[in-house]
Design a protein around this motif. Sequence first.
Motif, PDB file in Angstrom:
ATOM      1  N   GLY A   9     -12.203  -1.240 -30.912  1.00 30.36           N
ATOM      2  CA  GLY A   9     -12.998  -0.484 -29.956  1.00 30.36           C
ATOM      3  C   GLY A   9     -14.192   0.203 -30.580  1.00 30.36           C
ATOM      4  N   GLY A  10     -14.312   0.127 -31.910  1.00 25.74           N
ATOM      5  CA  GLY A  10     -15.451   0.731 -32.594  1.00 25.74           C
ATOM      6  C   GLY A  10     -16.740  -0.003 -32.281  1.00 25.74           C
ATOM      7  N   ARG A  11     -17.858   0.611 -32.603  1.00 34.15           N
ATOM      8  CA  ARG A  11     -19.135   0.049 -32.185  1.00 34.15           C
ATOM      9  C   ARG A  11     -20.178   0.075 -33.301  1.00 34.15           C
ATOM     10  NH1 ARG A  11     -18.022   5.026 -30.499  1.00 34.15           N
ATOM     11  NH2 ARG A  11     -19.682   6.597 -30.334  1.00 34.15           N
ATOM     12  N   LEU A  12     -21.105  -0.820 -33.166  1.00 36.03           N
ATOM     13  CA  LEU A  12     -22.236  -0.963 -34.074  1.00 36.03           C
ATOM     14  C   LEU A  12     -23.497  -0.582 -33.339  1.00 36.03           C
ATOM     15  CD1 LEU A  12     -23.510  -2.273 -36.751  1.00 36.03           C
ATOM     16  CD2 LEU A  12     -23.690  -4.357 -35.370  1.00 36.03           C
ATOM     17  N   GLY A  13     -24.352   0.226 -33.976  1.00 37.29           N
ATOM     18  CA  GLY A  13     -25.642   0.586 -33.398  1.00 37.29           C
ATOM     19  C   GLY A  13     -26.663   0.710 -34.508  1.00 37.29           C
ATOM     20  N   VAL A  14     -27.517  -0.290 -34.691  1.00 36.06           N
ATOM     21  CA  VAL A  14     -28.448  -0.284 -35.815  1.00 36.06           C
ATOM     22  C   VAL A  14     -29.872  -0.535 -35.341  1.00 36.06           C
ATOM     23  CG1 VAL A  14     -26.608  -1.203 -37.281  1.00 36.06           C
ATOM     24  CG2 VAL A  14     -28.346  -2.755 -36.378  1.00 36.06           C
ATOM     25  N   SER A  15     -30.806  -0.128 -36.176  1.00 36.34           N
ATOM     26  CA  SER A  15     -32.208  -0.500 -36.022  1.00 36.34           C
ATOM     27  C   SER A  15     -32.536  -1.496 -37.131  1.00 36.34           C
ATOM     28  CB  SER A  15     -33.116   0.727 -36.143  1.00 36.34           C
ATOM     29  OG  SER A  15     -32.859   1.662 -35.123  1.00 36.34           O
TER      30      SER A  15
END
Length: 298
Positions: A203-209
């Motif tokens: 359920g964890g998430r990735l959020g990158v630029s």
Amino acid sequence: MTTTSQPPAGQSELDSVIEEVALRERVRARYADLAELAAAGATCGCGQPVDCGCGADCCTSVDENQPGISAELYTAADRGALPETAVLASLGCGNPTAVAELREGETVLDLGSGGGIDVLLSARRVGPAGKAYGLDMTEEMLALARRNAEEAGAGNVEFLKGHIEQVPLPAETVDVVISNCVINLSIDKPAVFAETFRVLKPGGRLGVSDIVAEDRLTTSERAERGSYVGCIAGALSRTEYEQGLATAGFTEVSVTFTHQVGDGLHSAIIKATRPGDFATAPTTSRRELPVVQESGCC
């Protein structure tokens, strides 16, 4: 560079490894130099912080005259709450903390944490009950980041030395993984995606630029537009990014262009989710990173 770690046609695996070791050292040396400049309070000479945008090797432009933008993507309030050297060492192409939707009590990992700006901002958002890790291979950046954390009085941060292809954390221990214009510098992006999946909790998430190329650009055309250490030649295309994350096991993958930084090149926000409790990572073929002797650097 594609999402695979296979050597190019006509190149032996040994030659490929030698080339990749040399490439990683070029990346390390560039960001070690930038860390020392930021620690000294220097600007890049065009009125901007020591970040991409002030030289030909630049994360946000292939135009050496275009001013840097990374620090400007953070609010004045955020910048004002941080040590000046953390802002000067802001080397990214976006603001991942603004898109990761961090919550109180979460554990965050920043891949390629540099001077620590995103780690410090994450630590404030997750609060005392949370934790923010920063991972970097460059001793000079780690020293700068730890100094910035001490100056900021951040007690819920920890900076780790290592490569983003081999994260030194146990499996399923992180709620959110962020990164700011670093994955494009990796020599083995499938390993980065697999390691990100591994350390994330279900359920964890990735959020990158990151810098992402339009699908129309070939790898050689990307290389023509900028160097690898400048975050251009190693940029994935949108489809390569989407497929690479899906292959690693991620769902809800999205790649959203935010602003153009060159012909066919964009700063982008990439999001993805590790599925719930019963999802396991697919087997990903990758080789171990070559061992580099310790020399006070990496």
